[in-house]
Design an enzyme around this catalytic site. Structure first.
Site, PDB file in Angstrom:
ATOM      1  N   HIS A 134       0.829  -1.281  -0.070  1.00 21.91           N
ATOM      2  CA  HIS A 134       0.048  -0.056   0.172  1.00 21.91           C
ATOM      3  C   HIS A 134       0.835   1.359   0.169  1.00 21.91           C
ATOM      4  O   HIS A 134       0.436   2.290  -0.523  1.00 21.91           O
ATOM      5  CB  HIS A 134      -1.033   0.086   1.041  1.00 21.91           C
ATOM      6  CG  HIS A 134      -2.325   0.505   0.899  1.00 21.91           C
ATOM      7  ND1 HIS A 134      -2.093   1.948   0.366  1.00 21.91           N
ATOM      8  CD2 HIS A 134      -3.461   0.248   1.432  1.00 21.91           C
ATOM      9  CE1 HIS A 134      -3.655   2.283   0.377  1.00 21.91           C
ATOM     10  NE2 HIS A 134      -4.249   1.419   0.836  1.00 21.91           N
ATOM     11  N   ASP A 150      -8.239  -7.465 -18.467  1.00 20.56           N
ATOM     12  CA  ASP A 150      -8.289  -8.290 -19.253  1.00 20.56           C
ATOM     13  C   ASP A 150      -7.083  -8.940 -20.191  1.00 20.56           C
ATOM     14  O   ASP A 150      -6.296  -8.218 -20.698  1.00 20.56           O
ATOM     15  CB  ASP A 150      -9.308  -7.719 -20.515  1.00 20.56           C
ATOM     16  CG  ASP A 150      -9.575  -8.608 -21.683  1.00 20.56           C
ATOM     17  OD1 ASP A 150      -9.047  -9.799 -21.683  1.00 20.56           O
ATOM     18  OD2 ASP A 150     -10.110  -8.114 -22.802  1.00 20.56           O
TER      19      ASP A 150
END
Length: 438
Positions: free
Chosen positions: A149, A384
């Site tokens: 993070h 994708d």
């Protein structure tokens, strides 16, 4: 479910011009990086067959790392002890795994500790990104992704994931990220318009008092709730019904979080005179448009806090809770972000303050408070690899009581999935009332 690890290796950026940049460059962490959580976050993707081979996914990742070099680097310190990202191209962890059976859909629809086997461990990790590709006998593919993070928030991480998918499909990565984390200069003279002590920062010797509750971490269970678009519309109408003709209706987010705040508070059975607080992330990109370039890569989040006595929260209508949330969020405005920048640059070192998140990293019980992580606007579903996007996206199992995740449902009809970790003894009540509009 027995996951068999076939290989685990470190892969490095692939520079198509065969002209890699110097490996001695460093990037200082910004003040926004320093106040976020110092830990890895894990997410899970599931894909139907057919899916591209692991070699395609690996090469695409290497190409994306050449553009987002920070992920392939390492965290470190400069000569003055300041935290930095070392752009040394040491690489990221890439794990290939198999499961000798079909993917059980319930595994992904019901959060459980089994999800932890679908991504590398989050503990003791030097790599800033880790990927695990797990193939099932039915042809389904699960991709577990972990990212540190301190390097990037949800906005930045989701942009990187989209870029990874483009690279796998042979497309150019566009738009390119902006890497300059030194842009948050304080004003001259500085203006400390808001209080940041006890909010983003605490004293170094501050000892947090944890709540006295009968339950332990082992009693925490994660529950998933699906809210249809029809239910959300009714909830929004109910929350906004007392706004009057001159005010805008509350957003779906405000209405839903207000509803969750009330039903979770009721399910917990909190004392009516106790104060409960909800913490909400606020993205500063829209607040600091003149300062922040498009595609800024890093952390740029502060937090809004809404508070209420339990009896007021439950006795007043839904509109009351929604308005508390609305006011809290809009108050974390451009002036608030600029005040934080001034404070972080002028006061933190002099007063020996540390980020408030330091005390939260190992906290597993937020009772009587809540925190909301909304991933509703991030393009996580756009990862994708070449055969279409995922049919499921979700956070990994994270049993922190009171830490709520909001995700757009994979159904794609405007519905929302909520992941709610609660104590087991409170879960049955929550299930009974989570769809109530009363």
């Amino acid at each position: 479910m027995k996951v068999k690890i076939a290989s685990s290796k470190v892969i490095k950026p692939f520079y198509e011009n065969n002209n890699p940049p110097p490996k001695t460059h460093t990037i200082p962490l910004s003040i926004f990086d320093k106040v976020t959580y110092d830990q890895h976050v894990a997410i899970i993707y599931a894909y139907h067959s057919p899916s591209p081979p692991n070699s395609t996914i690996e090469l695409g990742l290497r190409k994306a790392l050449a553009v987002y070099r920070e992920w392939a680097g390492r965290l470190g310190r400069d000569g003055q002890g300041n935290p930095i990202i070392i752009l040394n191209d040491e690489g990221v962890r890439f794990v290939e795994a198999t499961v000798d059976r079909k993917l059980d859909q319930t595994l992904l629809l019901r959060p459980s500790a089994s999800l932890l086997s679908l991504h590398p461990s989050l503990e003791g990790v030097v790599e800033l990104v880790q990927v695990q590709v797990t193939r099932f006998s039915c042809g389904s593919m699960v991709v577990g992704f972990t990212a540190h993070h301190l390097v990037g928030d949800g906005h930045s991480t989701s942009n990187f994931l989209v870029a990874w998918g483009k690279a796998c499909r042979g497309l150019n990565i566009n738009p390119l990220p902006s890497h300059d984390r030194t842009i948050f200069s304080p004003r001259n003279p500085p203006k400390f318009e808001f209080e940041h002590r006890g909010v983003e920062y605490i004293a170094k010797n501050f000892k947090k008092v944890y709540p006295l509750v009968d339950n332990s971490v082992e009693d925490i269970v994660a529950h998933k709730v699906h809210y249809t678009s029809e239910f959300l519309a009714k909830l929004k109408a109910k929350a906004s019904s007392m706004n009057g003709n001159n005010n805008k209706p509350f957003s779906t987010f405000e209405s839903l979080v207000a509803h969750l705040w009330r039903v979770i508070t009721k399910a917990r059975g909190l004392n009516e005179f106790e104060t409960t607080q909800i913490r909400i992330s606020v993205d500063g990109r829209a607040r600091l448009k003149s300062m922040v370039p498009n595609g800024y890569f890093g952390n740029l989040v502060l937090w809004a806090f809404a508070r209420s006595k339990v009896n007021d929260l439950l006795d007043e209508p839904l509109h009351h809770a929604a308005n508390l949330l609305h006011e809290a969020v809009i108050n974390v405005n451009e002036n608030y972000f600029k005040s934080f920048i001034d404070f972080a640059n002028h006061k933190v070192k002099n007063e020996d303050l540390v980020p408030n998140t330091v005390s939260d990293t190992d906290e597993s019980i937020l009772w009587p408070n809540l925190e909301v992580d909304s991933w509703l606007r991030f393009p996580f579903y756009d990862l994708d690899f070449g055969e279409g996007g995922p049919y499921i996206f979700m956070p990994s199992f994270s049993p922190t009581e009171g830490m709520i995740f909001l995700l757009p449902s994979f159904v794609g009809d405007g519905s929302i999935d909520i992941f709610v970790p609660l104590f087991r003894q409170n879960l049955s009540t929550f299930k009974q009332i989570c769809y109530s509009l009363d």
